[in-house]
Design a protein around this motif. Structure first.
Motif, mmCIF file in Angstrom:
data_model
loop_
_atom_site.group_PDB
_atom_site.id
_atom_site.type_symbol
_atom_site.label_atom_id
_atom_site.label_comp_id
_atom_site.label_asym_id
_atom_site.label_seq_id
_atom_site.Cartn_x
_atom_site.Cartn_y
_atom_site.Cartn_z
ATOM 1 N N LEU A 197 -53.797 7.443 -61.963
ATOM 2 C CA LEU A 197 -54.509 6.120 -62.077
ATOM 3 C C LEU A 197 -55.148 5.782 -60.914
ATOM 4 O O LEU A 197 -56.219 4.868 -60.937
ATOM 5 N N GLY A 198 -55.333 5.974 -60.083
ATOM 6 C CA GLY A 198 -56.012 5.444 -58.900
ATOM 7 C C GLY A 198 -57.396 6.068 -58.697
ATOM 8 O O GLY A 198 -58.826 5.626 -58.528
ATOM 9 N N GLU A 199 -57.492 7.958 -59.935
ATOM 10 C CA GLU A 199 -58.702 7.906 -59.928
ATOM 11 C C GLU A 199 -59.736 6.971 -61.001
ATOM 12 O O GLU A 199 -60.831 7.098 -61.739
ATOM 13 N N TRP A 200 -58.788 6.557 -61.916
ATOM 14 C CA TRP A 200 -58.658 5.674 -63.133
ATOM 15 C C TRP A 200 -59.278 4.274 -62.333
ATOM 16 O O TRP A 200 -61.741 3.346 -62.271
ATOM 17 N N MET A 201 -59.645 3.061 -61.115
ATOM 18 C CA MET A 201 -59.170 2.466 -60.371
ATOM 19 C C MET A 201 -61.217 2.981 -59.287
ATOM 20 O O MET A 201 -61.860 2.115 -59.905
ATOM 21 N N MET A 202 -61.091 4.175 -59.353
ATOM 22 C CA MET A 202 -61.842 4.725 -58.566
ATOM 23 C C MET A 202 -63.260 4.773 -59.209
ATOM 24 O O MET A 202 -64.449 4.164 -59.163
ATOM 25 N N SER A 203 -62.890 5.177 -60.336
ATOM 26 C CA SER A 203 -64.371 5.672 -61.518
ATOM 27 C C SER A 203 -64.479 4.186 -62.292
ATOM 28 O O SER A 203 -65.960 4.518 -62.170
ATOM 29 N N ARG A 204 -63.385 2.623 -61.833
ATOM 30 C CA ARG A 204 -63.986 2.052 -62.678
ATOM 31 C C ARG A 204 -64.999 1.029 -62.074
ATOM 32 O O ARG A 204 -65.038 -0.441 -61.678
ATOM 33 N N GLY A 205 -65.084 1.597 -60.310
ATOM 34 C CA GLY A 205 -65.876 0.824 -59.180
ATOM 35 C C GLY A 205 -64.893 -0.180 -59.016
ATOM 36 O O GLY A 205 -65.485 -0.739 -57.830
ATOM 37 N N TYR A 206 -63.462 -0.546 -58.597
ATOM 38 C CA TYR A 206 -63.048 -1.555 -58.240
ATOM 39 C C TYR A 206 -62.600 -1.356 -56.872
ATOM 40 O O TYR A 206 -62.286 -0.074 -56.025
ATOM 41 N N THR A 207 -62.606 -2.358 -56.308
ATOM 42 C CA THR A 207 -62.454 -2.308 -55.072
ATOM 43 C C THR A 207 -60.666 -2.435 -53.675
ATOM 44 O O THR A 207 -60.406 -2.717 -55.152
ATOM 45 N N ARG A 208 -60.251 -1.925 -53.257
ATOM 46 C CA ARG A 208 -59.554 -2.119 -52.578
ATOM 47 C C ARG A 208 -58.331 -3.737 -52.924
ATOM 48 O O ARG A 208 -57.700 -3.522 -53.226
ATOM 49 N N PRO A 209 -60.038 -4.496 -51.931
ATOM 50 C CA PRO A 209 -59.363 -5.275 -52.492
ATOM 51 C C PRO A 209 -58.806 -6.319 -53.612
ATOM 52 O O PRO A 209 -58.105 -6.762 -53.598
#
Length: 170
Positions: free
Chosen positions: A119-131
């Motif tokens: 899931l973390g890779e999906w989040m990173m690929s979509r540009g979501y920030t940590r906050p």
């Protein structure tokens, strides 16, 4: 029928692999459209003498007796999971979920029905920030606070994804 929506998967197991030879006892899949399914898995004969952790049982609340009584045959669980997933991309927040899917498939002499992506890779690929991710996770935990129950964990992850996707649309 192919789905273009993500699906989130979560397994509970007899114990963590570092505590012995573990096997899957419950699995849940939640799609971001709000649909979810959960299955308790009756242990395969090959797993009967594998390790069991009282600590894990205390976390997920599933006993061996419950699995024998209410668990479904592993082949049925795998077939129903595969049908429910359809063409969805399946994600998890832990590599262990893919491990337990592999254990289930190996026990049935079946090939993996779908890959499980991180899931973390999906989040990173979509540009979501940590906050953004932390805010979505906190909101989801407030609405679905129970942990270590496959159905609740999968639903919470699906909610996090849905909340993040809603920030894109806004």
């Amino acid at each position: 029928m192919a789905h273009t929506i993500p699906a989130l998967i979560d397994f509970e197991a007899s114990c963590l692999p570092e505590h012995g030879q573990s096997y899957p006892i419950e699995v849940a899949i939640a799609r971001t459209d709000g649909e979810s399914r959960a299955w308790m898995i009756r242990p395969l004969e090959a797993w009967k003498h594998w390790d069991w952790s009282e600590e894990a049982e205390a976390l997920h609340g599933i006993s061996r007796a419950m699995l024998e009584c209410d668990g479904l045959p592993a082949a049925q669980v795998l077939a129903e999971m595969t049908e429910f997933v359809g063409g969805c991309a399946v994600y998890s927040d832990a590599e262990l979920d893919e491990y337990w899917l592999e254990v289930l498939c190996q026990g049935l002499h079946a090939s993996l029905p779908f890959p499980i992506r991180y899931l973390g890779e999906w989040m990173m690929s979509r540009g979501y920030t940590r906050p953004q991710v932390v805010a979505a996770l906190e909101q989801a935990k407030t609405l679905l606070p129970k942990e270590h129950l496959a159905r609740e964990d999968a639903k919470r992850l699906a909610m996090v994804v849905r909340l993040l996707m809603e920030t894109e649309a806004a």
